[in-house]
Design a protein around this motif. Structure first.
Motif, PDB file in Angstrom:
ATOM      1  N   GLU A 193       0.840  -1.205   0.000  1.00  0.00           N
ATOM      2  CA  GLU A 193       0.000   0.000   0.000  1.00  0.00           C
ATOM      3  C   GLU A 193       0.874   1.254   0.000  1.00  0.00           C
ATOM      4  O   GLU A 193       0.535   2.250  -0.653  1.00  0.00           O
ATOM      5  CB  GLU A 193      -0.917  -0.010   1.225  1.00  0.00           C
ATOM      6  N   ARG A 194       2.004   1.200   0.707  1.00  0.00           N
ATOM      7  CA  ARG A 194       2.886   2.366   0.799  1.00  0.00           C
ATOM      8  C   ARG A 194       3.391   2.811  -0.569  1.00  0.00           C
ATOM      9  O   ARG A 194       3.449   4.007  -0.871  1.00  0.00           O
ATOM     10  CB  ARG A 194       4.066   2.033   1.718  1.00  0.00           C
ATOM     11  N   ILE A 195       3.770   1.845  -1.404  1.00  0.00           N
ATOM     12  CA  ILE A 195       4.330   2.221  -2.711  1.00  0.00           C
ATOM     13  C   ILE A 195       3.323   2.012  -3.849  1.00  0.00           C
ATOM     14  O   ILE A 195       3.685   2.128  -5.023  1.00  0.00           O
ATOM     15  CB  ILE A 195       5.641   1.459  -3.010  1.00  0.00           C
ATOM     16  N   GLY A 196       2.077   1.710  -3.480  1.00  0.00           N
ATOM     17  CA  GLY A 196       1.018   1.640  -4.481  1.00  0.00           C
ATOM     18  C   GLY A 196       1.128   0.468  -5.435  1.00  0.00           C
ATOM     19  O   GLY A 196       1.056   0.641  -6.660  1.00  0.00           O
ATOM     20  N   CYS A 197       1.308  -0.723  -4.903  1.00  0.00           N
ATOM     21  CA  CYS A 197       1.394  -1.917  -5.752  1.00  0.00           C
ATOM     22  C   CYS A 197       0.646  -3.064  -5.096  1.00  0.00           C
ATOM     23  O   CYS A 197       0.140  -2.945  -3.976  1.00  0.00           O
ATOM     24  CB  CYS A 197       2.850  -2.296  -6.008  1.00  0.00           C
ATOM     25  N   HIS A 198       0.582  -4.178  -5.783  1.00  0.00           N
ATOM     26  CA  HIS A 198      -0.067  -5.371  -5.244  1.00  0.00           C
ATOM     27  C   HIS A 198       0.881  -6.083  -4.300  1.00  0.00           C
ATOM     28  O   HIS A 198       2.099  -6.014  -4.434  1.00  0.00           O
ATOM     29  CB  HIS A 198      -0.481  -6.298  -6.392  1.00  0.00           C
ATOM     30  N   ARG A 199       0.315  -6.805  -3.342  1.00  0.00           N
ATOM     31  CA  ARG A 199       1.135  -7.536  -2.380  1.00  0.00           C
ATOM     32  C   ARG A 199       2.092  -8.503  -3.062  1.00  0.00           C
ATOM     33  O   ARG A 199       3.207  -8.728  -2.600  1.00  0.00           O
ATOM     34  CB  ARG A 199       0.228  -8.315  -1.417  1.00  0.00           C
ATOM     35  N   SER A 200       1.662  -9.080  -4.179  1.00  0.00           N
ATOM     36  CA  SER A 200       2.513 -10.062  -4.867  1.00  0.00           C
ATOM     37  C   SER A 200       3.819  -9.435  -5.339  1.00  0.00           C
ATOM     38  O   SER A 200       4.844 -10.120  -5.438  1.00  0.00           O
ATOM     39  CB  SER A 200       1.769 -10.669  -6.052  1.00  0.00           C
ATOM     40  N   ARG A 201       3.785  -8.125  -5.644  1.00  0.00           N
ATOM     41  CA  ARG A 201       5.025  -7.468  -6.076  1.00  0.00           C
ATOM     42  C   ARG A 201       6.010  -7.364  -4.926  1.00  0.00           C
ATOM     43  O   ARG A 201       7.215  -7.550  -5.115  1.00  0.00           O
ATOM     44  CB  ARG A 201       4.714  -6.077  -6.642  1.00  0.00           C
ATOM     45  N   ILE A 202       5.528  -7.084  -3.729  1.00  0.00           N
ATOM     46  CA  ILE A 202       6.411  -7.067  -2.550  1.00  0.00           C
ATOM     47  C   ILE A 202       7.016  -8.447  -2.342  1.00  0.00           C
ATOM     48  O   ILE A 202       8.208  -8.585  -2.039  1.00  0.00           O
ATOM     49  CB  ILE A 202       5.632  -6.621  -1.298  1.00  0.00           C
ATOM     50  N   SER A 203       6.197  -9.473  -2.537  1.00  0.00           N
ATOM     51  CA  SER A 203       6.699 -10.840  -2.387  1.00  0.00           C
ATOM     52  C   SER A 203       7.812 -11.123  -3.388  1.00  0.00           C
ATOM     53  O   SER A 203       8.845 -11.706  -3.032  1.00  0.00           O
ATOM     54  CB  SER A 203       5.549 -11.838  -2.579  1.00  0.00           C
ATOM     55  N   ARG A 204       7.636 -10.684  -4.621  1.00  0.00           N
ATOM     56  CA  ARG A 204       8.656 -10.922  -5.649  1.00  0.00           C
ATOM     57  C   ARG A 204       9.916 -10.096  -5.374  1.00  0.00           C
ATOM     58  O   ARG A 204      11.024 -10.550  -5.638  1.00  0.00           O
ATOM     59  CB  ARG A 204       8.096 -10.599  -7.031  1.00  0.00           C
ATOM     60  N   ILE A 205       9.752  -8.895  -4.845  1.00  0.00           N
ATOM     61  CA  ILE A 205      10.922  -8.083  -4.477  1.00  0.00           C
ATOM     62  C   ILE A 205      11.698  -8.767  -3.364  1.00  0.00           C
ATOM     63  O   ILE A 205      12.932  -8.868  -3.409  1.00  0.00           O
ATOM     64  CB  ILE A 205      10.478  -6.667  -4.040  1.00  0.00           C
ATOM     65  N   GLU A 206      10.983  -9.271  -2.362  1.00  0.00           N
ATOM     66  CA  GLU A 206      11.645  -9.895  -1.213  1.00  0.00           C
ATOM     67  C   GLU A 206      12.162 -11.287  -1.538  1.00  0.00           C
ATOM     68  O   GLU A 206      12.962 -11.841  -0.777  1.00  0.00           O
ATOM     69  CB  GLU A 206      10.684  -9.935  -0.021  1.00  0.00           C
ATOM     70  N   ASN A 207      11.728 -11.849  -2.654  1.00  0.00           N
ATOM     71  CA  ASN A 207      12.283 -13.120  -3.130  1.00  0.00           C
ATOM     72  C   ASN A 207      13.371 -12.907  -4.180  1.00  0.00           C
ATOM     73  O   ASN A 207      13.842 -13.863  -4.793  1.00  0.00           O
ATOM     74  CB  ASN A 207      11.178 -13.998  -3.725  1.00  0.00           C
ATOM     75  N   ALA A 208      13.734 -11.624  -4.380  1.00  0.00           N
ATOM     76  CA  ALA A 208      14.806 -11.242  -5.321  1.00  0.00           C
ATOM     77  C   ALA A 208      14.441 -11.536  -6.770  1.00  0.00           C
ATOM     78  O   ALA A 208      15.322 -11.595  -7.619  1.00  0.00           O
ATOM     79  CB  ALA A 208      16.127 -11.929  -4.956  1.00  0.00           C
TER      80      ALA A 208
END
Length: 281
Positions: free
Chosen positions: A33-48
């Motif tokens: 929500e902070r950067i205006g994206c879907h949760r799945s994108r955070i997951s992919r960022i944190e999975n490199a």
């Protein structure tokens, strides 16, 4: 087609971002929500598996309460270089775990290596390295051996220049007495070790040391100039490399290396032993 393996830099940034989010008590949904994206994108960022813009990175770091400007700049620099591939990846001649090893080697500020049976890779001559590759139970064509020797020699360029890491190597006496490649190759290797002792801290663990902290085998311990990056222990095995990064694991190997340094001969005594072994060949 499978996705390309994320670079070491991207994986380290992903690990740090995950840790910072968890320490801040934020959920992936809140970060998204902070950067205006879907949760799945955070997951992919944190999975490199996915990078992020510098603006997004700075926004997340602010959200996680990271306010040290130097730390923020270090992570932004890591993000900018996240897609860079090391020279060995560009050559395409090494397995991924070995490419990671070389990336750690190229970015470390302090390298501690314990090698009871072989000369450390950064200190090997080309003929010594070639003899090792030829001895592999997996038969390799001559051109493949030449490629691997070239990679090993190119790795040693990290020891030159003003940004060379501090390198400490403990060689077991068995590594010096094993006649890899025959007496002439080994004599040249020992002479090379004598010369390299001016560039690295070199000690020998003699047979008479008896039982010691390194009985479980060889390892390399990397430390980095950025405080945010934890130490990494590398343990090579027949089909790849095991990496240990938690403080509980790396602290044990730091203690082990310190114990081995205490049990080993002094640098001057080590050079004397190398000279005696060379004369016996």
């Amino acid at each position: 087609m499978s996705e390309p393996r994320p670079s070491v830099r991207r994986r380290r940034l992903a690990t740090l971002l995950t840790r910072l989010r968890e320490e801040a008590g934020k959920t992936p949904e809140e970060a998204a929500e902070r950067i205006g994206c879907h949760r799945s994108r955070i997951s992919r960022i944190e999975n490199a598996r996915l990078g992020l813009s510098l603006g997004e990175l700075r926004d997340l770091l602010t959200f996680y309460g990271v306010d040290d400007p130097r730390y923020v700049d270090e992570l932004c620099s890591l993000a900018r270089r996240g897609n860079e591939r090391g020279w060995v990846q560009r050559l395409g001649v090494a397995m991924p775990s070995y490419a990671d090893y070389i990336d750690y080697e190229q970015t470390a500020s302090y390298i501690r290596s314990y090698q009871p049976m072989l000369v450390a890779g950064l200190l090997q001559t080309a003929d010594y390295a070639r003899a090792l590759f030829r001895a592999s139970p997996v038969r390799m064509p001559p051109h493949r051996v030449d490629e691997l020797v070239t990679v090993r020699m190119q790795r040693q360029e990290v020891l030159a220049g003003g940004r060379a890491p501090h390198v400490c190597v403990i060689e077991g006496e068995g590594a010096l007495r094993g006649q890899v490649g025959g007496p002439k190759v080994m004599q040249a290797q020992l002479e090379h070790l004598q010369a390299m002792a001016e560039a690295v801290d070199l000690q020998v663990l003699p047979f008479r040391a008896g039982a010691h902290a390194g009985v479980m085998g060889s390892f390399v311990l990397f430390s980095f100039p950025t405080p945010a990056f934890s130490d990494v222990v590398c343990i090579e095995h027949r089909t790849g490399t095991l990496y240990l990064e938690t403080p509980e694991e790396t602290d044990v190997y730091t203690l082990t290396f310190d114990s081995l340094r205490s049990a080993a001969l002094s640098p001057s005594e080590s050079l004397d032993l190398i000279t005696r072994i060379k004369q016996e060949l």
